[in-house]
Design an enzyme around this catalytic site. Structure first.
Site, PDB file in Angstrom:
ATOM      1  CB  ALA A  97      40.748  32.989  41.495  1.00  0.00           C
ATOM      2  N   GLY A 136      36.349  35.910  41.210  1.00  0.00           N
ATOM      3  CA  GLY A 136      37.175  37.343  41.468  1.00  0.00           C
ATOM      4  C   GLY A 136      37.072  38.172  40.389  1.00  0.00           C
ATOM      5  CD  GLU A 160      35.267  38.005  44.987  1.00  0.00           C
ATOM      6  OE1 GLU A 160      34.972  38.062  46.487  1.00  0.00           O
ATOM      7  OE2 GLU A 160      35.985  37.635  44.386  1.00  0.00           O
ATOM      8  CD  GLU A 164      33.540  32.992  44.742  1.00  0.00           C
ATOM      9  OE1 GLU A 164      34.416  33.909  43.900  1.00  0.00           O
ATOM     10  OE2 GLU A 164      32.357  32.783  44.362  1.00  0.00           O
TER      11      GLU A 164
END
Length: 259
Positions: free
Chosen positions: A65, A110, A113, A133
């Site tokens: 992200a 992300g 993911e 994270e």
């Protein structure tokens, strides 16, 4: 200003390329919105049979992200951001058309993911995977804590989630996180060929396979088997089924109509 998601049709395969190479294709609100639109259009377009998602350049698929957007996030805003990403990635995972991630470099946070939400993953030899994270005081918010253990098992998933460490493409392959590891120069061609191989079989059967696996994994085996039998029956009522059986018996290539 360049589009943050590039769209290209290669035959019946639609390529969606996250295009922020200067930021290692990091996901921000603009990218999520563009990917939402582009993916919805790909699913709705009858001429598109499969989708490949990749990143611009050779350094990164999606390196995570955009951390700059995290500054000042309230708990409520963070939860809303996570739910938005989860909704998009669930839409990708539940798509009736096959979706392939062509992972070219870093797939972190992300990005990992997003790759896990795709049905299949082809990784270049330089690919790196991780959920870092915890190093920011966060947990994955776009499905990482749920999809990762389903793909690699609880122990291996927790090792990545709790340490924030990265693994290379060879390890990802041995863990079952990716389907194939290929030379960087061949990634695009191999991902395209995999999509075309899927497009050569009955499209209604492909869609039912995706549905059976996605839904069946959510519940007990007995319920999954019951659903499989129901979908098997639905396939038997399609023109694809009639054509497939006729072609087999007549010893000729099938020409699936797709309904």
């Amino acid at each position: 200003m360049a589009d943050v998601v590039l769209v290209e049709d290669r035959g019946r395969v639609r390529w969606l390329t996250i295009n922020r190479p200067e930021k290692l294709n990091a996901l921000n609100r603009e990218v999520l919105a563009a990917l939402e639109r582009a993916f919805a259009e790909a699913v709705a377009e009858p001429s598109v049979g499969a989708v490949v998602i990749t990143g611009s350049g050779e350094k990164a698929f999606v390196a995570g992200a955009d951390i700059a957007e995290f500054q000042g996030l309230s708990p409520a805003q963070a939860q809303a951001l996570a739910r938005r990403g989860q909704a998009l990635f669930s839409t990708i995972e539940e798509a009736p058309k096959p979706v392939i991630a062509a992972v070219n470099g870093f797939a972190l946070g992300g990005g990992m993911e997003l790759a896990m939400a795709c049905h299949l993953r082809v990784a270049a030899e330089n690919a790196k995977f991780g959920q870092p994270e915890v190093k920011l005081g966060l947990i994955p918010g776009y499905g990482g804590t749920q999809r990762l253990p389903r793909l690699v098992g609880k122990g291996r998933a927790l090792e990545l989630l709790l340490t924030g460490a990265m693994i290379d493409a060879a390890t990802a392959l041995s863990w079952g996180l990716v389907n194939r590891v290929v030379p960087q120069a061949e990634l695009s061609a191999i991902a395209q060929k995999l999509a075309e191989d899927i497009l050569a079989v009955a499209p209604t059967a492909v869609s039912r396979c995706l549905e059976a696996v996605n839904v069946g994994l959510e519940g007990p085996l007995a319920e999954g088997l019951q659903m499989e039998a129901a979908l098997f029956g639905l396939c038997a009522g399609t023109e694809d089924f009639k054509e497939g059986v006729s072609a087999f018996l007549e010893k000729r290539p099938a020409r699936f109509p797709g309904y």
